[in-house]
Design a protein around this motif. Sequence first.
Motif, PDB file in Angstrom:
ATOM      1  N   PRO A 171       0.806  -1.223   0.000  1.00  0.00           N
ATOM      2  CA  PRO A 171       0.000   0.000   0.000  1.00  0.00           C
ATOM      3  C   PRO A 171       0.838   1.272   0.000  1.00  0.00           C
ATOM      4  N   TYR A 172       1.985   1.263   0.673  1.00  0.00           N
ATOM      5  CA  TYR A 172       2.814   2.471   0.678  1.00  0.00           C
ATOM      6  C   TYR A 172       3.412   2.708  -0.707  1.00  0.00           C
ATOM      7  N   LEU A 173       3.913   1.651  -1.336  1.00  0.00           N
ATOM      8  CA  LEU A 173       4.494   1.798  -2.664  1.00  0.00           C
ATOM      9  C   LEU A 173       3.448   2.265  -3.667  1.00  0.00           C
ATOM     10  N   ALA A 174       2.214   1.784  -3.506  1.00  0.00           N
ATOM     11  CA  ALA A 174       1.142   2.207  -4.406  1.00  0.00           C
ATOM     12  C   ALA A 174       0.899   3.705  -4.300  1.00  0.00           C
ATOM     13  N   VAL A 175       0.879   4.228  -3.085  1.00  0.00           N
ATOM     14  CA  VAL A 175       0.696   5.668  -2.883  1.00  0.00           C
ATOM     15  C   VAL A 175       1.882   6.438  -3.463  1.00  0.00           C
ATOM     16  N   GLN A 176       3.082   5.937  -3.205  1.00  0.00           N
ATOM     17  CA  GLN A 176       4.297   6.596  -3.688  1.00  0.00           C
ATOM     18  C   GLN A 176       4.315   6.665  -5.211  1.00  0.00           C
TER      19      GLN A 176
ATOM     20  N   PHE B 284       5.065   2.177  10.876  1.00  0.00           N
ATOM     21  CA  PHE B 284       5.919   3.095  10.110  1.00  0.00           C
ATOM     22  C   PHE B 284       5.444   3.136   8.658  1.00  0.00           C
ATOM     23  N   ASP B 285       5.188   4.310   8.142  1.00  0.00           N
ATOM     24  CA  ASP B 285       4.863   4.621   6.740  1.00  0.00           C
ATOM     25  C   ASP B 285       3.713   5.609   6.645  1.00  0.00           C
ATOM     26  N   ASP B 286       2.615   5.356   7.383  1.00  0.00           N
ATOM     27  CA  ASP B 286       1.371   6.116   7.319  1.00  0.00           C
ATOM     28  C   ASP B 286       0.664   5.906   5.993  1.00  0.00           C
ATOM     29  N   VAL B 287       0.341   4.654   5.702  1.00  0.00           N
ATOM     30  CA  VAL B 287      -0.481   4.339   4.532  1.00  0.00           C
ATOM     31  C   VAL B 287      -1.917   4.743   4.842  1.00  0.00           C
ATOM     32  N   PRO B 288      -2.764   4.935   3.825  1.00  0.00           N
ATOM     33  CA  PRO B 288      -4.151   5.350   4.087  1.00  0.00           C
ATOM     34  C   PRO B 288      -4.896   4.443   5.057  1.00  0.00           C
ATOM     35  N   GLN B 289      -4.644   3.126   4.999  1.00  0.00           N
ATOM     36  CA  GLN B 289      -5.364   2.188   5.859  1.00  0.00           C
ATOM     37  C   GLN B 289      -5.084   2.430   7.343  1.00  0.00           C
TER      38      GLN B 289
ATOM     39  N   SER C   2     -11.341   1.810  11.811  1.00  0.00           N
ATOM     40  CA  SER C   2     -11.231   0.449  12.335  1.00  0.00           C
ATOM     41  C   SER C   2      -9.828   0.131  12.830  1.00  0.00           C
ATOM     42  N   HIS C   3      -8.839   0.920  12.407  1.00  0.00           N
ATOM     43  CA  HIS C   3      -7.454   0.704  12.813  1.00  0.00           C
ATOM     44  C   HIS C   3      -6.942   1.845  13.698  1.00  0.00           C
ATOM     45  N   ALA C   4      -7.065   3.079  13.217  1.00  0.00           N
ATOM     46  CA  ALA C   4      -6.609   4.258  13.971  1.00  0.00           C
ATOM     47  C   ALA C   4      -5.223   4.015  14.556  1.00  0.00           C
ATOM     48  N   MET C   5      -4.294   3.638  13.709  1.00  0.00           N
ATOM     49  CA  MET C   5      -2.974   3.186  14.152  1.00  0.00           C
ATOM     50  C   MET C   5      -1.968   4.335  14.217  1.00  0.00           C
ATOM     51  N   THR C   6      -1.320   4.460  15.351  1.00  0.00           N
ATOM     52  CA  THR C   6      -0.222   5.413  15.488  1.00  0.00           C
ATOM     53  C   THR C   6       0.939   4.943  14.623  1.00  0.00           C
ATOM     54  N   THR C   7       1.535   5.868  13.877  1.00  0.00           N
ATOM     55  CA  THR C   7       2.581   5.467  12.944  1.00  0.00           C
ATOM     56  C   THR C   7       3.528   6.628  12.671  1.00  0.00           C
ATOM     57  N   VAL C   8       4.645   6.316  12.065  1.00  0.00           N
ATOM     58  CA  VAL C   8       5.611   7.331  11.638  1.00  0.00           C
ATOM     59  C   VAL C   8       5.330   7.651  10.174  1.00  0.00           C
ATOM     60  N   ARG C   9       5.099   8.919   9.895  1.00  0.00           N
ATOM     61  CA  ARG C   9       4.737   9.331   8.537  1.00  0.00           C
ATOM     62  C   ARG C   9       5.964   9.661   7.704  1.00  0.00           C
TER      63      ARG C   9
ATOM     64  N   GLY D 214       4.562  -3.209  24.619  1.00  0.00           N
ATOM     65  CA  GLY D 214       4.756  -2.204  23.584  1.00  0.00           C
ATOM     66  C   GLY D 214       5.375  -2.840  22.354  1.00  0.00           C
ATOM     67  N   VAL D 215       4.921  -2.417  21.160  1.00  0.00           N
ATOM     68  CA  VAL D 215       5.410  -3.019  19.918  1.00  0.00           C
ATOM     69  C   VAL D 215       5.679  -1.935  18.887  1.00  0.00           C
ATOM     70  N   PHE D 216       6.812  -2.070  18.206  1.00  0.00           N
ATOM     71  CA  PHE D 216       7.128  -1.220  17.064  1.00  0.00           C
ATOM     72  C   PHE D 216       7.261  -2.111  15.841  1.00  0.00           C
ATOM     73  N   CYS D 217       6.377  -1.913  14.868  1.00  0.00           N
ATOM     74  CA  CYS D 217       6.451  -2.630  13.595  1.00  0.00           C
ATOM     75  C   CYS D 217       7.063  -1.697  12.565  1.00  0.00           C
ATOM     76  N   VAL D 218       8.085  -2.155  11.845  1.00  0.00           N
ATOM     77  CA  VAL D 218       8.846  -1.250  10.991  1.00  0.00           C
ATOM     78  C   VAL D 218       8.127  -0.868   9.708  1.00  0.00           C
ATOM     79  N   THR D 219       6.945  -1.462   9.426  1.00  0.00           N
ATOM     80  CA  THR D 219       6.098  -1.018   8.324  1.00  0.00           C
ATOM     81  C   THR D 219       4.642  -1.102   8.769  1.00  0.00           C
ATOM     82  N   ASP D 220       3.798  -0.360   8.081  1.00  0.00           N
ATOM     83  CA  ASP D 220       2.371  -0.404   8.395  1.00  0.00           C
ATOM     84  C   ASP D 220       1.751  -1.748   8.034  1.00  0.00           C
ATOM     85  N   GLU D 221       2.238  -2.398   6.982  1.00  0.00           N
ATOM     86  CA  GLU D 221       1.706  -3.721   6.637  1.00  0.00           C
ATOM     87  C   GLU D 221       1.869  -4.686   7.798  1.00  0.00           C
TER      88      GLU D 221
END
Length: 280
Positions: free
Chosen positions: A15-20, A213-218, A223-230, A180-187
């Motif tokens: 999804p991030y690559l698609a936006v990019q 990490f990424d801040d994809v639209p999803q 339903s997700h409201a996920m904190t992320t790095v944009r 606490g969890v850090f996932c290195v991509t939004d996927e």
Amino acid sequence: MDKQVRTKGSNLANPYLAVQLADLTAALVEEDLQCLLMNASSDRKDLTRSLQLLLEYRVRAVVVLSGAPHHSLVRECLDNGVRVILINRAVDSALADIIAFDAEQGGRLAAERLIADGRRRVAVVQSASKTLSKLQRAEAFRARMAEAGVEVVTWAHGGNSYTAGEEAARALLGQGGIDGVFCVTDELGLGFLNTARHALLRRIPEEMSLIAFDDVPQAAWSSHAMTTVRQPVAELNRAVIEALIRETAGDPRPLVRKIPVSLVERGTTLPGRWAPARAP
């Protein structure tokens, strides 16, 4: 054909690559440039074959979104009048344009946000991918946590996918104690989040904070409201256009640009612990 720009990328379902890609192709059209897409894996042999094939075309530049070409291939492209622009990649060459988001800054931001939530036993989920930017995110996260004296468990298996995030959630949360969890991509983050909430019945953020990490639209879906790095896609693509403008002006100097990232707080971290600009 002299105004064509080749864009190389793999995993177009990402999804991030698609936006990019959507933003980049639109920006190229605004500059009256044609964009040809070549889908290739990040495997060096595959990338080598693809770049060699491109030399048969009269393209103006190659934008590489996956893999890191050997410096000899960069030199060969330049000798044939083709500019090479690497996105979030590195190569043993001072000849290519290198445009990257500040992965280390993003990893530190994620760590500091989990520290602010009072999390003391955290995990980093990075898949088995050896992509430089993803490794840098994880390393910076671990380094900042080490400074704070916080234990970090690393999960690095599978691909960069929703499924890998699901597997990580089951493996890590089955151990107990992770808060606490850090996932290195939004996927990865979306797979982890949905599994933790709906299959493992974890309360997020009450029991556990999660940052991706990424801040994809999803990530912004209610339903997700996920904190992320944009990663600001528009700013990255402006840098790509700047590199192409340099080429038009006959400036052979490579563009090296590191683009800042920011933390976007939503609903997977505790409210009132942080004050970044909120995203929709």
